[in-house]
Design an enzyme around this catalytic site. Sequence first.
Site, PDB file in Angstrom:
ATOM      1  N   THR A 164      -5.722 -25.763   6.720  1.00 26.50           N
ATOM      2  CA  THR A 164      -6.545 -25.068   7.493  1.00 26.50           C
ATOM      3  C   THR A 164      -5.490 -24.593   8.744  1.00 26.50           C
ATOM      4  OG1 THR A 164      -8.637 -25.879   6.994  1.00 26.50           O
ATOM      5  CG2 THR A 164      -8.786 -24.919   9.149  1.00 26.50           C
TER       6      THR A 164
ATOM      7  N   GLN B 236     -12.547 -23.098  -1.777  1.00 26.02           N
ATOM      8  CA  GLN B 236     -13.734 -23.553  -1.221  1.00 26.02           C
ATOM      9  C   GLN B 236     -14.828 -24.125  -1.705  1.00 26.02           C
ATOM     10  OE1 GLN B 236     -13.144 -23.953   2.016  1.00 26.02           O
ATOM     11  NE2 GLN B 236     -11.848 -22.798   2.978  1.00 26.02           N
TER      12      GLN B 236
END
EC number: 2.3.2.2
Length: 597
Positions: free
Chosen positions: A412, A449
């Site tokens: 991230t 995801q």
Amino acid sequence: MTSIKVILCACAAALLAGCAFAPNQQNQVAPSRPQAPEIATGYSEKSGWTAKTFMVAAANPLATDAGYQMLKAGGSAVDAAIATQMVLTLVEPQSSGIGGGAFLLHFDGSTVKAFDGRETAPASADENLFRTPQGKAVNFYDGVVGGRSVGAPGVLRMLELAHKQYGKLSWASLFAPAITLAEEGFTVSPRLAGMLKSEQYLKKDPVAAAYFYDKDGNPRPAGYLLKNPELAQVLREISQDGADAFYKGRIARDIEAKVRNHPVNPGGLTAADIAGYQARVREPLCTDYKAWTICGMPPPSSGGIAIAQMLGMLEIRDIRPLAPKNDEPNAEAVHLFSEAGRLAYADRGRYVADTDFVPLPGNSVKPLIDKKYLAERAALITDKSMGTATFGVPPGANVAWGLDNSPELPSTSHVSVVDGSGNALSMTTSIEDAFGSRQMVRGFLLNNQLTDFSFDPADANGPVANRVQPGKRPRSSMAPTLVFAKGTKRLVMSTGSPGGSAIINYVVKVLVGTLDWNLNVQQAISLPNFGSRNGPTELEQGRASDTLIEQLKARGHNVRVMEQTSGLQGIMRMNVHGEEVWFGGADPRREGAVRGD
């Protein structure tokens, strides 16, 4: 902009008064670039940066510079974030990009808005997406690598929505730095080179292999000039035709083909799923903590709730007197912090999911952050570690939920910005695991995801709130955060971090470090990481003394010393030598940088 050397001291002055520093005589800082982040990494002390008018902090100096160019041209915080994200897609492809999603908190000088660009599950998905025909959860990487894990990307729709409301510069101009770098080439950073060297799955995709590795299968080394003409073309199309160029044309069809035609692990994402994606504006989760108001993301992020819970408990137990000394965390502080974390993560694993599909207790965030409820939870903290906390029963909790088992991973990135007009933002952006699903389309990587959903849809207690459902957004720990002086609209700080489910602990560490221990944001970022995710008490490898470990063990803690490669960025308001400035910090565990005027 002036750089200021970090001095790890416990400052006696109040937060906004800051510490006294000796300014570096140079006008620019060449930030150090530690080796790869998500894998084993080094720690290289960084400087803090100051600016008077505007500032941007991001995970790569090239991305920071793109945001700075927009601010210098009179652009807004949103303009800077868009330019920064496009360059991150190119130079930090393992962590975020246009093939993923993001959460953004924005402050326009009077109002905070929460923009949700989280990916969604395809219409064909069901709760057995990550189950074998025999009804067992698949091996994690059997789920990740390929098409099955890819959700409809959300970051571009979210950024376009934010730009329509808060952009100043033209949409097309925001893509120019990334297009230029993609066409002319950028230098592979030590971090990206290290990630490629340790990566096991990326070579299985021929497109990614041809880009990231040479003909002999060797990863592109640090310093290699890497060009990405395909991404340049994609960004040029998006800059000219808006996000529809990504969501409603050949790019979406190419993503569908890549996902559905994977040779061993195809997925269900279609061009129609991508075309139907909608970014959402949600009500931010704002709670008071002592003299401040902390604003974070609501569900489908669990970050805002968990941070509010931890701070609520630490306010009752008062962690303020337990500041670190000589860069060594206080054992009592680590104990309180870890126990509060256990209690917050226990509730997170039981209750929090996409509230468009699954209601919170009492159909609101309020029961989970209720002061009386948090006081009851804080009362469970004793002198001995509880080991594993049990979830609480907040007001209105009348549904039996199962326990989520999603193994959220840390690839991230985070961006913080303040502009010259009083706007500010905090944006955390992700493709989930390092290099996402390891599927490359037109020069960018696709996310994985969907593996942030629980692989098991139910247990003996009932259905899992974060189970897979069509159109649903997987729960996240991303925690973009804005801090204000209580009762005012005076911005104090913007911060956030990558780190998977550990993001919550990383961000709370910075909040406690600045608000309770009177450190500046760089000092707080640089503190050793610690905490618990309702398992072992985790201490940062190479930063935890034997004395601290033994003190915690004496309190009953199961101590795990491990790599904790946060990627915190932060910007705070403070006084330096009697002058109010913006002070920025970047994580010494990664290669981030801050720039402003």
